[in-house]
Structures are given as C-alpha cells and as structure tokens.
Design an enzyme around this catalytic site. Structure first.
Site, PDB file in Angstrom:
ATOM      1  CB  SER A  44      -0.930   0.009   1.212  1.00 30.63           C
ATOM      2  OG  SER A  44      -0.199  -0.177   2.412  1.00 30.63           O
ATOM      3  CG  HIS A 250      -1.377   3.612   4.581  1.00 29.41           C
ATOM      4  ND1 HIS A 250      -2.138   3.022   5.551  1.00 29.41           N
ATOM      5  CD2 HIS A 250      -0.838   2.600   3.843  1.00 29.41           C
ATOM      6  CE1 HIS A 250      -2.067   1.707   5.417  1.00 29.41           C
ATOM      7  NE2 HIS A 250      -1.287   1.425   4.392  1.00 29.41           N
TER       8      HIS A 250
END
Length: 268
Positions: A44, A250
């Site tokens: 990711s 993230h």
C-alpha cells in the site's frame, strides 16, 4: 459499561480489518534514469493508499495517481510503465500476482514490501487499542519474525525479480518512522510511539541488508519524512482516521510527493 466495551470491540474489528487491507534507509549512488520500462511493485505504500485519487480499475489494490510510481512515470516517461503494487500485499502476493510485466526490457523496478509480512496491521491495532506492555510485546513478536523469517521471504522475492528482469536497476524503498517524538500530541503514549519508531528502524535495517546482498539499491525515506511525522506541525502520514480507517498510518499525497518521490528520483 457494556456499551463502552461494545464500542471498543467494534472499533478494534474495524481497525484490524482496514489495516489488513492496506499494508501496515541508505540510498546508494544515483543511477541513470530508466530508458526502458518501469515496473512498480509492492504494498500500500507503493500503491498510494492514503493519497486519494484512486484508479477505479485497480479496485481494492487502491492504486493512486498521486502515488510515487505514478508521479515518477509522469515526470520521466519511460518506454513503458506497469503499476502492479497492491494494498495489503505481502512478499508471497508480489510473487504470485505482480511480476508479470517484468522482462529483459525492464530497466527500473521499485518496491516497498515487508511491512505486512511483519504484521503491520496487528501491531498497530494492538498499540492503538491496548496497553503499553501489550504494544511492546506485539512489537517484540514482529521483530522476531523479521529476524527469523522475513529475510528468507525477501531473498526469494528479490531473486525472482532479478531472474525476470536481469538488467533492471531495482530500488527497494523503506518505510518512514511514524512519530515525531517529544511533542505534545493526543493519542498514543510516548512509550508506544518510541517503540513503533524503533520497529520501523528495525524493519528497514533488515530489508536494507537483504537488498544489498542482491545488489539492489535501498532507498531510505526516513530523512525525507523527518519533521513530517505524525505529531509534527506538517504531517505527511495519517494518524488513526475513523472516518476513513483504511488510510490510517499511510502517507498522504504530500508524503508521496515530498517524501517518496524525491527518494526514488535520486535512487533511480
């Protein structure tokens, strides 16, 4: 009391499920930019979860037009571009489903991988929802995996990449530290934040060692993210976001643009 426990339990399930879908160092001398094909592999952090602007055809892989591979391709126009990085990927997933575009014509490969193998989602779920001691214990378990099992997984993957792309320059990008320490900041304790940062360093060190053994460039993003960690005045990483839980921990679009992209550009 029962409602409070229920809410905490539901929160735990949501965080665990979302992080499981999303993935939860020293650059060598710069190489010439790719003149052949570019293939972007990984988890990711490479697909761009957290950056938004997801390519609809990528589905649950959540590849973003603001992810560093997409931005590098737009800036350098290699002869071909294959973006196969996928949210939640582990080393076995890359081996099974991402290596198809590699060939003798591939001149650049980039990859972030290893965080999910080491249990990123479970580590962060434990540290967010449980005690300091539980967090530290789970991190110790992750470190043990990094010592015992991850090097072999990476070795197999890197060997396969080299076999399929024999002349490619391979850039293995690391993971940033999550927290700027010593700040007044809501959320996790200083003990947890420090341990999580230490775990990121531990993982990066292990990945760098295996990459070097294959002659790959390990590209360290920790300096690029310095002063842009969670708890800084200008964070390039999402903290826990209950409205969009999958983006937690993230890089933001700024983190991809200002953190990962320059590091790849210098190493490519």
């Amino acid at each position: 009391m029962r409602r409070s426990r229920c809410a905490a339990y539901v929160g735990s399930l949501l965080l665990t499920a979302a992080l499981a879908l999303t993935g939860a160092a020293t650059a060598q001398a710069s190489q010439p930019a790719a003149t052949g094909g570019y293939v972007a592999l990984g988890d990711s952090y490479s697909s761009g979860v957290g950056a938004g602007s997801y390519i609809s055809s990528s589905g649950d892989c959540k590849r973003s037009t603001k992810a560093y591979p997409y931005l590098w391709n737009a800036a350098h126009s290699p002869s071909s571009f294959a973006f196969t990085a996928c949210s939640g990927a582990r080393t076995d997933d890359v081996l099974a489903s991402q290596l198809g575009p590699l060939s003798s014509a591939t001149s650049l490969v980039s990859i972030t991988i290893g965080g999910n193998d080491a249990g990123f989602s479970d580590v962060m779920t434990t540290c967010v929802l449980q005690s300091d001691s539980a967090c530290l214990s789970r991190i110790d378990t992750a470190k043990a995996y990094v010592d015992s099992t991850l090097p072999g997984k990476l070795d197999s993957l890197y060997s396969t990449i080299r076999g399929k792309a024999p002349v490619a320059h391979v850039v293995v990008l690391g993971y940033p530290r999550f927290y700027l320490l010593g700040q007044t900041c809501l959320g996790l304790s200083d003990t947890k934040r420090s341990a999580i940062n230490g775990a990121a360093d531990y993982l990066d060190t292990a990945i760098a060692k295996v990459a070097a053994g294959h002659g790959f460039t390990f590209a360290d993003v920790r300096s690029a993210f310095s002063s842009h960690e969670i708890c800084s005045a200008s964070p390039w990483l999402h903290s826990v976001n209950w409205l969009n839980i999958g983006e937690s921990y993230h890089p933001t679009a700024d983190g991809q643009l200002g953190g990962y992209l320059p590091v790849l550009t210098n190493a490519a």
